[in-house]
Design an enzyme around this catalytic site. Structure first.
Site, PDB file in Angstrom:
ATOM      1  N   GLU A 200       1.518  78.157 197.224  1.00  0.00           N
ATOM      2  CA  GLU A 200       0.747  77.176 196.450  1.00  0.00           C
ATOM      3  C   GLU A 200       1.480  76.912 195.141  1.00  0.00           C
ATOM      4  O   GLU A 200       2.194  77.791 194.643  1.00  0.00           O
ATOM      5  CB  GLU A 200      -0.647  77.743 196.100  1.00  0.00           C
ATOM      6  N   ARG A 292     -19.330  87.671 201.787  1.00  0.00           N
ATOM      7  CA  ARG A 292     -20.198  88.826 201.508  1.00  0.00           C
ATOM      8  C   ARG A 292     -21.012  88.560 200.256  1.00  0.00           C
ATOM      9  O   ARG A 292     -20.697  87.623 199.514  1.00  0.00           O
ATOM     10  CB  ARG A 292     -19.315  90.065 201.273  1.00  0.00           C
TER      11      ARG A 292
END
Ligand code: MV4
Length: 450
Positions: A200, A292
Site C-alpha cells: 500500500e 470480534r
C-alpha cells in the site's frame, strides 16, 4: 434465547460477558487454567471448569478442551471474547459442526476478513475506498518492487495473514526495499506460515479511526460511531476515545455509511470493527476488518448507550438488532485508558506478581472493567492488561478532567503498572489539544519508544 453460555476467555472480558449474561438471565460457564483457579470470572460464573495447565496452548487456545467443556456443561453457545480463539476460523467451524452457537460472525467470514489482501480486494470491488496500492497480493521481492515503483515510495509492506502491525515494514525507496520485503515476509512465514504479502502507499502520520458496526441475521446493519485509537505504542493501543477530535459530523456520516456498506458487502453478522486510516487531508481509507468484539468496546457503549455484549448475544440467538440507524444517538465523549501490569521505565516489561492493595475510582461517568482484587496474583502466562478505566463526559474537556481525576484516585500496589504513563499522556498539552495521530507517542514520549 440461550439457556447457558460458555465464556472461552479470562480476565476482565470474561467478567464483562458474565455480567451481561447475568443481567439477561442466562446461565454462565467459566473455563479456567490451573493458573487462573482463583480468577474473578471463575467465582462470578454459575459453573466453572478447569480446562488445563497454565500455558494458553493447553487451555484457552485448546479447541478440543473448550468444546468438550461446552458439551459436558450443556452450554448451547460460546462467547470467545477477544484474542485467543475469537478470530480462529477452525474454532468457529468446529462450533458450527457441533451445533454450538459461536457468538460472532460465521467461520467463512472470519476466514475471508482474516486474509487482509483478500479483504482489501473485496472492499475495492464493493466501492469502499482502500489505501492506494496493489489489488493483487505479491509473493516475491521482484514482483513487489515492480509494484512499489508503480505505487510510488514510500510504501507499506504488509502480510496478508498479518494484522495489528505483524509482518509490516515501511520502505522509503528502492535501496531499502528488498531487505524490508524479505524481513516482513520472513516474519509472516514464521508467524503465520504464509508468504503472501501486499503493498500500500504509506500514509504519513495517519490517525487510526475504527467504526463499530453491528449486524443481525436479517440484513440489518448499523454503525455506532468511531473510536480514535491512534495513541499506540508498538501497535499496542494505549488509550482510545470517541468521538475523534479529527472527525466532523459530516465526515462521521460519510465514514459511517462506508463502514455499513463494507459490512453489507460481505454479508456481515454480529459485532465487527472497520478500521480506517485517516490522513491529514481528511481522506479515509479502509485498512482491515476485525471480526470480534474489541478491548475498547466500552468507549462505544458509553457514547451510544448500547450494551454491545448483550447485542452480540441477542443477534447470535436470532433476534433482530435492537436499534435502527435513526435510533442510534451518540452523546458526549468517552475515553478509555488500559491499565497494564508493566514497567514503562523498563521498556514496558510485563510485571506479574501479587497485588497487595487496589483502590478503584468511581463517581458520575466513571467505569472500571477489571478482574483484579486485593491479594490477586497476576499470572505471568497471559497478556498484562489488568483493567480498563473508562470515563464519559458531556464533551472532551469534561472527559479529560474525569480521566485525570480517576487516574489520580486509582491505586494499585504490589506490582508495577503503566498508571503514571497514562497520567502523563492525559496531562500532556498535545493530548489536550487533540494533536493525537499515530506519531503521538514517538513524538512526545520518545523516551518510551527506545
Ligand atoms: C498503515 C499505516 C500507514 N500507511 N498502512 C498499523 C497496524 C495495522 N493496523 C496497520 N497499521 C498501519 N498501517 C499504510 N499504508 C499506518 C499504520 C499504523 C501505524 C503504523 C506504524 C506505527 C503505528 C501505527 C499505528 C496505527 C496504524
Amino acid at each position: 434465547m440461550f439457556d447457558k453460555i460458555l465464556i472461552a476467555n479470562r480476565g476482565e472480558i470474561a467478567v464483562r460477558i458474565i455480567r451481561a449474561c447475568r443481567e439477561m438471565g442466562i446461565k454462565t460457564v467459566a473455563v479456567y487454567s490451573e493458573a487462573d483457579r482463583d480468577c474473578l470470572h471463575t467465582l462470578l460464573a454459575d459453573e466453572a471448569i478447569c480446562i488445563g495447565p497454565a500455558p494458553s496452548g493447553q487451555s484457552y487456545l485448546n479447541m478440543e478442551r473448550i468444546l468438550a467443556a461446552t458439551v459436558a456443561m450443556k452450554a448451547e453457545a460460546i462467547h470467545p471474547g477477544f484474542g485467543f480463539l475469537s478470530e480462529n476460523t477452525r474454532f468457529a467451524e468446529l462450533c458450527e459442526k457441533c451445533s454450538i452457537a459461536f457468538i460472532g460472525p460465521s467461520s467463512s467470514l472470519i476466514n475471508r476478513m482474516g486474509n487482509k489482501s483478500e479483504a482489501r480486494k473485496t472492499m475495492m470491488e464493493a466501492g469502499v475506498p482502500v489505501v492506494p496500492g496493489g489489488k493483487e497480493p505479491v509473493h516475491t521481492a521482484e514482483e513487489a518492487l515492480k509494484l512499489a515503483k508503480y505505487i510510488g515510495f514510500p510504501v507499506m509492506i504488509k502480510a496478508s495473514s498479518g494484522g495489528g502491525g505483524k509482518g509490516m515494514r515501511i520502505s522509503y525507496g528502492e535501496e531499502d526495499f528488498e531487505t524490508n520485503f524479505q524481513n516482513a515476509q520472513m516474519e509472516s512465514i514464521k508467524g503465520f506460515s504464509d508468504d503472501t504479502m501486499y503493498l500500500e502507499k504509506y500514509i504519513e502520520k495517519p490517525r487510526h479511526i475504527e467504526f463499530q458496526i453491528m449486524a443481525d441475521k436479517y440484513g440489518n446493519v448499523v454503525h455506532l460511531g468511531e473510536r480514535d485509537c491512534s495513541i499506540q505504542r508498538r501497535h499496542q493501543k494505549v488509550l482510545e476515545e470517541s468521538p475523534s477530535a479529527a472527525i466532523s459530523e459530516e465526515l462521521r456520516q460519510r465514514m459511517g455509511e462506508t463502514a455499513v456498506k463494507a459490512a453489507k458487502a460481505v454479508g456481515y453478522e454480529n459485532a465487527g470493527t472497520i478500521e480506517f486510516l485517516l490522513d491529514k487531508d481528511k481522506n479515509f481509507y479502509f485498512m482491515e476488518m476485525n471480526t470480534r468484539i474489541q478491548v475498547e468496546h466500552p468507549v462505544t457503549e458509553m457514547v451510544s448507550g448500547l450494551d454491545l455484549i448483550k447485542e452480540q448475544i441477542r443477534v447470535a440467538a436470532g433476534e433482530r438488532l435492537s436499534v435502527t440507524q435513526d435510533q442510534v444517538c451518540l452523546r458526549g465523549h468517552a475515553i478509555e485508558c488500559r491499565i497494564n501490569a508493566e514497567n514503562p521505565s523498563r521498556n514496558f516489561m510485563p510485571c506479574p506478581g501479587v497485588i497487595t492493595n487496589v483502590h478503584t475510582p468511581g463517581g458520575n461517568g466513571v467505569r472500571v472493567d477489571t478482574h483484579i482484587y486485593n491479594d490477586y496474583k497476576v499470572p505471568a502466562n497471559y497478556d498484562s492488561m489488568l483493567m480498563k478505566l473508562i470515563v464519559h463526559g458531556r464533551d472532551r474537556q469534561e472527559a479529560i478532567a474525569k480521566m485525570r481525576s480517576a487516574l489520580g484516585e486509582l491505586i494499585i500496589e504490589g506490582i508495577d503498572t503503566n498508571l503514571d504513563f497514562q497520567f502523563e499522556i492525559l496531562c500532556h498539552p498535545a493530548y489536550e489539544d487533540g494533536d493525537t495521530d499515530t506519531h503521538f507517542i514517538p513524538t512526545y514520549f520518545p523516551e518510551y519508544c527506545k
